[in-house]
Design an enzyme around this catalytic site. Structure first.
Site, PDB file in Angstrom:
ATOM      1  N   TYR A 207     -28.182   9.141  37.026  1.00 54.90           N
ATOM      2  CA  TYR A 207     -28.432  10.037  38.166  1.00 54.90           C
ATOM      3  C   TYR A 207     -28.087   9.330  39.482  1.00 54.90           C
ATOM      4  O   TYR A 207     -27.358   9.858  40.326  1.00 54.90           O
ATOM      5  CB  TYR A 207     -29.905  10.475  38.177  1.00 54.90           C
TER       6      TYR A 207
ATOM      7  N   LYS B 260     -25.057   9.677  42.825  1.00 58.14           N
ATOM      8  CA  LYS B 260     -25.229   9.665  44.292  1.00 58.14           C
ATOM      9  C   LYS B 260     -24.331   8.591  44.923  1.00 58.14           C
ATOM     10  O   LYS B 260     -23.692   8.829  45.937  1.00 58.14           O
ATOM     11  CB  LYS B 260     -26.699   9.413  44.656  1.00 58.14           C
TER      12      LYS B 260
ATOM     13  N   SER C 244     -29.906   9.757  48.204  1.00 58.01           N
ATOM     14  CA  SER C 244     -31.226   9.327  47.750  1.00 58.01           C
ATOM     15  C   SER C 244     -31.414   7.846  48.021  1.00 58.01           C
ATOM     16  O   SER C 244     -30.450   7.064  47.993  1.00 58.01           O
ATOM     17  CB  SER C 244     -31.309   9.575  46.241  1.00 58.01           C
TER      18      SER C 244
HETATM   19  P1  NAD Z   1     -33.842  21.094  42.384  1.00 54.54           P
HETATM   20  O1  NAD Z   1     -33.488  20.898  40.976  1.00 54.54           O
HETATM   21  O2  NAD Z   1     -35.086  21.864  42.703  1.00 54.54           O
HETATM   22  O3  NAD Z   1     -32.622  21.776  43.164  1.00 54.54           O
HETATM   23  C1  NAD Z   1     -31.278  21.596  42.777  1.00 54.54           C
HETATM   24  C2  NAD Z   1     -30.658  22.970  42.599  1.00 54.54           C
HETATM   25  O4  NAD Z   1     -29.281  22.826  42.213  1.00 54.54           O
HETATM   26  C3  NAD Z   1     -31.336  23.792  41.486  1.00 54.54           C
HETATM   27  O5  NAD Z   1     -31.760  25.032  42.020  1.00 54.54           O
HETATM   28  C4  NAD Z   1     -30.249  23.957  40.427  1.00 54.54           C
HETATM   29  O6  NAD Z   1     -30.352  25.206  39.772  1.00 54.54           O
HETATM   30  C5  NAD Z   1     -28.974  23.809  41.261  1.00 54.54           C
HETATM   31  N1  NAD Z   1     -27.788  23.333  40.508  1.00 54.54           N
HETATM   32  C6  NAD Z   1     -27.688  22.229  39.715  1.00 54.54           C
HETATM   33  N2  NAD Z   1     -26.435  22.123  39.216  1.00 54.54           N
HETATM   34  C7  NAD Z   1     -25.728  23.174  39.710  1.00 54.54           C
HETATM   35  C8  NAD Z   1     -24.386  23.622  39.544  1.00 54.54           C
HETATM   36  N3  NAD Z   1     -23.516  22.974  38.746  1.00 54.54           N
HETATM   37  N4  NAD Z   1     -23.991  24.736  40.192  1.00 54.54           N
HETATM   38  C9  NAD Z   1     -24.858  25.421  40.998  1.00 54.54           C
HETATM   39  N5  NAD Z   1     -26.145  25.051  41.176  1.00 54.54           N
HETATM   40  C10 NAD Z   1     -26.569  23.940  40.532  1.00 54.54           C
HETATM   41  O7  NAD Z   1     -33.903  19.651  43.076  1.00 54.54           O
HETATM   42  P2  NAD Z   1     -34.432  19.204  44.522  1.00 54.54           P
HETATM   43  O8  NAD Z   1     -35.600  18.339  44.322  1.00 54.54           O
HETATM   44  O9  NAD Z   1     -34.524  20.361  45.412  1.00 54.54           O
HETATM   45  O10 NAD Z   1     -33.235  18.270  44.959  1.00 54.54           O
HETATM   46  C11 NAD Z   1     -32.178  18.737  45.764  1.00 54.54           C
HETATM   47  C12 NAD Z   1     -31.170  17.631  45.962  1.00 54.54           C
HETATM   48  O11 NAD Z   1     -31.802  16.517  46.572  1.00 54.54           O
HETATM   49  C13 NAD Z   1     -30.548  17.105  44.673  1.00 54.54           C
HETATM   50  O12 NAD Z   1     -29.201  16.785  44.917  1.00 54.54           O
HETATM   51  C14 NAD Z   1     -31.341  15.860  44.395  1.00 54.54           C
HETATM   52  O13 NAD Z   1     -30.603  14.939  43.627  1.00 54.54           O
HETATM   53  C15 NAD Z   1     -31.572  15.346  45.806  1.00 54.54           C
HETATM   54  N6  NAD Z   1     -32.729  14.473  45.929  1.00 54.54           N
HETATM   55  C16 NAD Z   1     -33.949  14.894  45.490  1.00 54.54           C
HETATM   56  C17 NAD Z   1     -35.051  14.075  45.587  1.00 54.54           C
HETATM   57  C18 NAD Z   1     -36.397  14.497  45.064  1.00 54.54           C
HETATM   58  O14 NAD Z   1     -37.258  13.646  44.866  1.00 54.54           O
HETATM   59  N7  NAD Z   1     -36.663  15.786  44.849  1.00 54.54           N
HETATM   60  C19 NAD Z   1     -34.917  12.805  46.184  1.00 54.54           C
HETATM   61  C20 NAD Z   1     -33.653  12.407  46.638  1.00 54.54           C
HETATM   62  C21 NAD Z   1     -32.572  13.257  46.506  1.00 54.54           C
HETATM   63  C1  WQD Z   2     -43.514   7.561  42.017  1.00 58.58           C
HETATM   64  C2  WQD Z   2     -44.468   6.500  41.519  1.00 58.58           C
HETATM   65  C3  WQD Z   2     -44.146   5.866  39.215  1.00 58.58           C
HETATM   66  C4  WQD Z   2     -45.267   9.678  37.433  1.00 58.58           C
HETATM   67  C5  WQD Z   2     -37.777   9.369  41.875  1.00 58.58           C
HETATM   68  C6  WQD Z   2     -36.341   9.022  41.674  1.00 58.58           C
HETATM   69  C7  WQD Z   2     -35.658   8.821  42.998  1.00 58.58           C
HETATM   70  C8  WQD Z   2     -35.885  10.042  43.879  1.00 58.58           C
HETATM   71  C9  WQD Z   2     -37.323  10.403  44.008  1.00 58.58           C
HETATM   72  C10 WQD Z   2     -34.113  11.600  43.539  1.00 58.58           C
HETATM   73  C11 WQD Z   2     -43.806   5.436  40.641  1.00 58.58           C
HETATM   74  C12 WQD Z   2     -45.496   6.514  39.412  1.00 58.58           C
HETATM   75  C13 WQD Z   2     -44.984   8.661  38.332  1.00 58.58           C
HETATM   76  C14 WQD Z   2     -46.422   9.565  36.601  1.00 58.58           C
HETATM   77  C15 WQD Z   2     -46.926   7.446  37.643  1.00 58.58           C
HETATM   78  N1  WQD Z   2     -35.289  11.206  43.325  1.00 58.58           N
HETATM   79  N2  WQD Z   2     -45.808   7.570  38.436  1.00 58.58           N
HETATM   80  N3  WQD Z   2     -47.210   8.449  36.739  1.00 58.58           N
HETATM   81  O1  WQD Z   2     -39.514   7.092  40.664  1.00 58.58           O
HETATM   82  O2  WQD Z   2     -40.152   6.662  43.087  1.00 58.58           O
HETATM   83  O3  WQD Z   2     -38.401   8.285  42.563  1.00 58.58           O
HETATM   84  O4  WQD Z   2     -37.898  10.540  42.695  1.00 58.58           O
HETATM   85  O5  WQD Z   2     -33.244  11.046  44.139  1.00 58.58           O
HETATM   86  O6  WQD Z   2     -34.313   8.618  42.750  1.00 58.58           O
HETATM   87  O7  WQD Z   2     -36.254   7.829  40.911  1.00 58.58           O
HETATM   88  O8  WQD Z   2     -40.716   8.867  42.041  1.00 58.58           O
HETATM   89  O9  WQD Z   2     -42.553  10.450  41.668  1.00 58.58           O
HETATM   90  O10 WQD Z   2     -41.262   9.575  39.664  1.00 58.58           O
HETATM   91  O11 WQD Z   2     -42.779   8.053  40.901  1.00 58.58           O
HETATM   92  O12 WQD Z   2     -47.663   6.478  37.730  1.00 58.58           O
HETATM   93  O13 WQD Z   2     -46.710  10.439  35.760  1.00 58.58           O
HETATM   94  O14 WQD Z   2     -45.454   7.130  40.678  1.00 58.58           O
HETATM   95  O15 WQD Z   2     -44.248   4.774  38.340  1.00 58.58           O
HETATM   96  O16 WQD Z   2     -44.411   4.226  40.921  1.00 58.58           O
HETATM   97  P1  WQD Z   2     -39.710   7.591  42.028  1.00 58.58           P
HETATM   98  P2  WQD Z   2     -41.815   9.330  41.022  1.00 58.58           P
END
Ligand code: NAD
Ligand code: WQD
Length: 339
Positions: A149, A153, A124
């Site tokens: 969190y 990572k 991330s």
């Molecule tokens: P998500 O929660 O939809 O998907 C994660 C999946 O992992 C879920 O289906 C959950 O049931 C499963 N899971 C969690 N713990 C588990 C365990 N112990 N054993 C088996 N399954 C397990 O999230 P997502 O948005 O699809 O994110 C996927 C990955 O990408 C995550 O690692 C997240 O940290 C990373 N990521 C997400 C974002 C984002 O904004 N969505 C941004 C950067 C990184």
């Molecule tokens: C985006 C912008 C908020 C909600 C997060 C994690 C990051 C990554 C992606 C996993 C910000 C604003 C949000 C609301 C708002 N995830 N906001 N009202 O915080 O950039 O990133 O998700 O790795 O690690 O931190 O994403 O979508 O929460 O926020 O004004 O109800 O929207 O302040 O500026 P963020 P976000």
């Protein structure tokens, strides 16, 4: 390749499974369904016309994880499974470290013992911490993150780097996603947050569909173009494509660890995102500007150059595409997978 996708019942995992199958890979999913849904995998099968076995297993269960790896004869793993709520992670650090680190350690040992040493890991942009200059470049050090969190990572990247240093057969991609949003263009799969959405676009989508009344905009006095935070939003279909090309690259290229940003290189403010969603949905998004949210950085985006040079990957979908596809998913599935 035969690919095991952990967390494949979740948001990004389900979209990636579709692109893997479409690219000719054979895929199985392991997910404990703590946040994912079996229905998402069923719809992936419907979209691809292909069977995608789902193992409902917690990756912290050593015996069950080893069984999946030993029986599957996989060539590679894509590791999405994790808990991801930033605010909750800081409230429940022990649960987040236990899940995210425990699942990864069990998985890596089971992979090693099954002779599978190719892995794509979901990292991330949060690993750049507060000190990195914008745009973020992959070789920035030291990595750090404000949340528990994010620390999971940073730590997982460290563990994978140590694993590769100890055994040069490992092929590892660290994909640092920026802000993935959007949905599959069919409207059949998308993001289905449990409870109140933490992230901006899912919250906006629920306001547009009438599940929530108003959006709170966290902070209007940042040093940005319009005072609201700027982020690098990226279509989940572009993220999925990034996994397919990164997997091909590490399988065919040099062994070792490779970090790539998956971002567009441009920032979009909260107010710009609201405007784009209003245009895509034809609905007004009422909002109030409220206090800043703890831990938010004013503005950041990726330098996407390394992924372009080394993977031939760039984003191809716009903020308007992200809003249009989110709206199709949300309006066709107002209560997500629960019907
Ligand atoms: P998500 O929660 O939809 O998907 C994660 C999946 O992992 C879920 O289906 C959950 O049931 C499963 N899971 C969690 N713990 C588990 C365990 N112990 N054993 C088996 N399954 C397990 O999230 P997502 O948005 O699809 O994110 C996927 C990955 O990408 C995550 O690692 C997240 O940290 C990373 N990521 C997400 C974002 C984002 O904004 N969505 C941004 C950067 C990184
Ligand atoms: C985006 C912008 C908020 C909600 C997060 C994690 C990051 C990554 C992606 C996993 C910000 C604003 C949000 C609301 C708002 N995830 N906001 N009202 O915080 O950039 O990133 O998700 O790795 O690690 O931190 O994403 O979508 O929460 O926020 O004004 O109800 O929207 O302040 O500026 P963020 P976000």
């Amino acid at each position: 390749m035969r690919v095991l996708v952990t967390g494949g019942a979740g948001y990004i995992g389900s979209h990636t499974v579709v692109r893997l199958v479409e690219s000719g890979h054979e895929v199985e999913v392991v997910d404990n369904l703590v946040n994912g849904k079996a229905e998402a995998v069923r719809r992936v099968e419907e979209l691809t016309g292909t069977s995608v076995p789902l193992h409902v297993v917690d990756l912290r269960n050593d015996a069950a994880t080893r069984r999946v790896l030993e029986e599957g004869r996989f060539d590679a793993v894509i590791h999405f499974a994790a808990l991801k709520a930033v605010g909750e992670s800081t409230q429940k650090p022990l649960e987040y470290y236990a899940n995210n680190m425990g699942a990864t350690l069990t998985l890596l040992a089971a992979m090693r013992d099954a002779g599978v040493t190719t892995i794509v890991f979901s990292s991330s942009a949060t690993v750049y911490g507060a000190a990195a200059p914008v745009p973020y470049v992959e070789d920035f050090e030291p990595l750090d993150s404000a949340s528990t969190y994010g620390q999971t990572k940073v730590m997982t990247e460290r563990i994978l780097t140590d694993v590769a240093a100890a055994d040069p057969t490992w092929r590892i991609a660290l994909l640092r996603y920026f802000n993935p949003v959007g949905a599959h263009p069919s409207g059949r799969i998308g993001e289905d947050p449990r409870g109140v959405p933490n992230n901006l676009v899912p919250f906006i989508a629920q306001v547009a569909v009438g599940r929530r009344e108003r959006l709170s905009v966290f902070g209007g006095d940042y040093p940005t173009s319009d005072g609201t935070c700027e982020r690098d939003y990226i279509h989940v279909q572009d993220v999925a494509d990034g996994h397919v090309v990164a997997l091909d690259a590490i399988a065919a290229g040099e062994a070792g660890v490779h970090a790539w940003n998956l971002g567009s290189g441009t920032g979009t403010s909260v107010l710009e995102m609201i405007g784009a969603f209003e245009r895509a949905s034809g609905r007004a998004i009422p909002y109030d500007v409220v206090e800043r949210r703890d831990g938010d950085l004013p503005a950041f985006w990726a330098d996407p150059g390394k992924a372009e040079r080394e993977l031939g990957w760039t984003t191809t979908r716009s903020v308007d595409d992200m809003c249009r596809d989110t709206w199709r998913w949300q309006s066709q599935n107002p209560n997500g997978y629960d019907g």
